[in-house]
Design an enzyme around this catalytic site. Structure first.
Site: not given
Length: 834
Positions: A94, A97, A519, A719, A723
């Site tokens: 559970c 634990c 961008d 990308d 950036d």
């Protein structure tokens, strides 16, 4: 300046300062006084001063004397390298634990941070190698009363390791089912025999004492075989001064069984006190059977939550056809090395990552990018392992193998995300940590109150039944499964759709976004120049002019020249030679083709060559320039014969994706280094109302901060290398997969496809995941909040309703299953269609 101020060591240099103040004719910057690292101070120089550091700058907190600290030089913190270990934990039943194992690991010397995920049964530990080792971490888990799966061999692949763990889990699942069927069979018989007591005519003919011994004999195998692990787990937890769900089960069923055993062995003791020696063997056996049923359903559902990552691992090719001299030899994938040349035939999987060196084909990369259309592959193009070759045959040189391949990196990223913890889970973790002890206290209080307040004839049975019901109905499992199971399913579905999520925090943050900052170059547009217009003067043959232009541009390495060559190849014009090629810096190029001088370049090149264009071409050139396109002028034999319009074109899917983002209620903002006129035209083309133009690379992060100061939660999509600062500065960064590794490292989410539809998919997936998590947490909390009081008997004095422990066991078993089932609904998620 008062005694609580903190004087930073560098004047006016701390950008994160809370406020500024003047002291002794100098301007100081004051930090927020929440620093952790401490340094020793000279008590003669800094009376009662505590040195702290913020952002690498030493400061002094003023003491009672009010003496100001001198300005100190900045202290550069020395980074300490940490290592990461992943442990597969065994024996957790559970969320309590998982919380206990996490605490045990966190308290181990040298451990910087520990995170235990109950759903994946995995611990991720960050530690200092000089102070801790994987062995000491395993020892800490074992000392806590739990097991650790044996570490994999160094040369074991992720797929083989997962297969080994799956085999172990399959064996455990079969063993659990055997325990379940034994419990169900015996519990059914015990239940039928117990019903004899409900029929006075029948019970009068049966020796109840003998019947009780029969029930005892039938119940013992249920306890000692089917339920044995509940009791051993509870005992181990008790030895370590902890409590888990098994503690509740063991105490509840144990109390009912021991009472029944005493009533069977010594019924006269009960009769002496005016109590009927009733037995609850049916309660004990049925509770264990129902809980085991829930465990089986839970384990089965948990295996389905990781189906996506297992399918990714299963995609890896097993063998590769490697070229050795004049022969082609099939080798196991483990024996393939960088530099080998591998042959791929139609219909075969690409064995590993590499670069095409011979041939061409179309490759289905849907398993990486989610893109359904095959991607053309020619010499020099990259190919990735596990993708499917569709048409032609080709050879590629291996560049990456094993854990370095794209597929392995994706699997690792998904595993890390599934093992991470979302901020929304914090409340459930806090509750789980104290859940079991609290429930035990409530159960004891329930027993005491009913034993004191109920009528004498029924007080003990009511007290016992309600005591057991409270223990059995309480379920910390649902709390522990609510968040991680949804994270597991959603991160897997994200990978299937080409959206790689770094961690659960990024997934949660994405649903809070209010503004998308795009961008322009490489994100909205393709990021490379493309020929958009090819216009020839009257009387000229387009194919002949294009053939001549291509002959010149093939000699150039300029990006605009490459765009013209691609355009010519797409139109399949024949290749002809060119001589005396010369690049004219900042203007264009010239060469001899078929004996005629050819000039290709800008207006300045034409002016210097004293060439005048026909009026029609001049007008069309003005139109192209007005459309923010780059215009190349073509001169053959001293005459202007053609115009070439070149632009970074908008991706086909950008406008549709932006409309979908806006339909979600998000503001979409564009950022570009172009002039305002060009920026405006691109923005209008894709439906964006707000944009930032003439933004220098170093100013991109500032634009993110500008939007954040307006109270917006900003997602940055980019990308390129330039950036990366903006991606890191944003609340959540999304990097296009076609971009640079630096950009993807700075982002919380990576889009494997260079397509804004991936942004739509990521945001939509985040919203659906958080909605599911909230539903799960609501179910888990409301179940326990309502279930425990009902089990305690709050409705009995008013409505005469009490909850049978067997019904409580069934409800407890179904609570975890309901949370898992709700999480599994995310498997039907579909990404944005391109």
């Amino acid at each position: 300046m008062n005694q609580q101020d903190v004087v930073c060591g560098m004047m006016v240099d701390a950008s994160s300062a809370a406020h500024r103040s003047h002291f002794n004719d100098k301007e100081y910057v004051f930090c927020s006084a929440n620093c952790q690292h401490k340094f020793e101070a000279d008590p003669t120089q800094y009376l009662e001063a505590e040195l702290v550091t913020t952002g690498g700058t030493v400061a002094a907190r003023l003491g009672q004397s009010g003496v100001a600290a001198a300005v100190l030089p900045p202290v550069v913190p020395v980074p300490v390298a940490t290592a990461l270990a992943t442990l597969d934990i065994e024996g957790m039943t559970c969320a309590s634990c998982a919380s206990f194992v996490e605490k045990s690991l966190s308290r181990t010397p040298g451990v910087h941070k520990a995170l235990v995920n109950y759903a994946t049964e995995r611990a991720t530990v960050e530690y200092l190698p000089g102070q801790a080792t994987p062995e000491t971490l395993r020892e800490a888990v074992v000392k806590a009363g739990y097991g650790v799966a044996a570490p994999a061999a160094p040369d074991t692949s992720a797929a083989d390791r997962q297969a080994e763990l799956d085999q172990q889990k399959a064996l455990a699942y079969q063993k659990l089912k055997r325990r379940l069927w034994v419990a169900v069979g015996l519990a059914a018989v015990v239940m039928l025999l117990s019903m004899v007591m409900l029929w006075p005519a029948l019970s009068a003919r049966i020796n109840m004492q003998a019947l009780n011994y029969v029930l005892l004999g039938l119940t013992l195998p249920v306890l000692l075989y089917s339920g044995r692990e509940f009791y051993t787990s509870a005992w181990n937890a008790f030895r370590h001064r902890a409590a888990n769900m098994d503690t509740l089960i063991a105490v509840g069923t144990g109390a009912a069984f021991l009472y029944s055993l005493a009533a069977t062995v010594a019924p006269h003791l009960f009769m002496q006190h005016g109590l009927m020696p009733e037995v609850y063997y049916d309660t004990t056996a049925t509770i264990i059977a129902l809980i085991l049923m829930g465990k089986v359903l839970e384990l089965r559902a948990k295996t389905q939550t990781s189906a996506a990552i297992k399918s990714l691992m299963g995609l890896q090719a097993k063998t590769a056809r490697v070229v050795h001299g004049e022969q082609e030899i099939d080798l196991p994938i483990e024996q393939v090395r960088p530099g080998d040349v591998v042959v791929v035939r139609p219909g075969e999987k690409v064995a590993t990552d590499g670069i095409v060196v011979l041939g061409h084909s179309a490759v289905d990369e849907a398993m990486l990018t989610g893109e359904s259309l095959p991607v053309a592959k020619n010499v020099g193009d990259p190919v990735y392992g596990a993708t499917l070759n569709k048409t032609g045959s080709f050879r590629f040189r291996v560049t990456k193998v094993g854990a370095e391949t794209m597929l392995s990196q994706i699997v690792k990223l998904v595993e890390d995300a599934q093992g991470s913890r979302a901020p929304i889970q914090r409340l459930a973790d806090k509750v789980s940590a104290v859940f079991v002890p609290t429930v035990v206290c409530i159960a004891i209080l329930t027993f005491v109150l009913w034993f004191d307040l109920a009528p004498e004839a029924t007080r003990f049975p009511l007290a016992l039944v309600n005591f057991v019901a409270v223990l059995i109905i309480a379920c910390p499992c649902a709390l522990g499964l609510a968040t991680p199971t949804a994270i597991m399913v959603s991160t897997g579905k994200g990978a299937e759709n080409g959206v790689l999520i770094r961690n659960a925090e990024a997934l949660e943050k994405a649903h809070q976004v209010t503004t998308i900052l795009l961008d322009k170059t490489g994100t909205i547009t393709r990021g490379e120049p493309t020929v958009t217009d090819f216009i020839v003067a009257p009387g000229q043959t387009p194919s002949q002019v294009l053939q001549t232009v291509a002959a010149v541009e093939r000699q150039s390495e300029h990006p605009l020249a490459e765009a013209v060559v691609r355009y010519a190849e797409a139109h399949q014009v024949p290749s002809v030679p060119a001589q005396e090629f010369r690049a004219v810096e900042g203007r264009g190029a010239s060469a001899l083709v078929a004996g005629e001088r050819v000039l290709i370049g800008n207006q300045r090149l034409l002016t210097e060559a004293s060439v005048e264009l026909p009026a029609q071409l001049t007008e069309q050139a003005s139109e192209l320039l007005g459309q923010a396109k780059t215009v190349l002028f073509v001169v053959i034999g001293g005459q202007g014969v053609a115009l070439i319009g070149v632009a970074d074109t908008v991706r086909d899917t950008s406008a549709a994706a932006i409309r979908r983002l806006q339909a979600m209620g998000l503001e979409v903002v564009m950022m570009t280094g172009d002039n305002p006129q060009t920026a405006e035209k691109i923005a209008q083309q894709v439906g964006i109302k707000r944009f930032f133009a003439e933004v220098l690379p170093q100013d991109k992060a500032g634009k993110v901060q500008e939007l954040q100061t307006e109270g917006r939660v900003v997602a940055m999509v980019g990308d390129g290398i330039n950036d990366a600062p903006a991606l890191a500065r944003a609340d959540i960064g999304l990097a296009m997969g076609g971009g640079t590794d630096v950009a993807m490292e700075a982002a919380g989410i990576t889009l494997m496809r260079s397509d804004l539809q991936g942004v739509v998919t990521a945001i939509d997936l985040s919203k659906q995941t958080i909605r599911t998590i909230r539903q799960n947490l609501f179910f888990a909390f409301i179940y326990n909040v309502l279930g425990i009081p009902i089990a305690a008997g709050v409705l009995y004095p008013v409505l005469g309703i009490s909850l049978s422990p067997m019904l409580a066991a069934g409800a407890m078993a179904l609570s975890s299953v309901s949370v898992l089932t709700n999480s599994l609904r995310l498997r039907s998620f579909r990404g944005a269609a391109a």
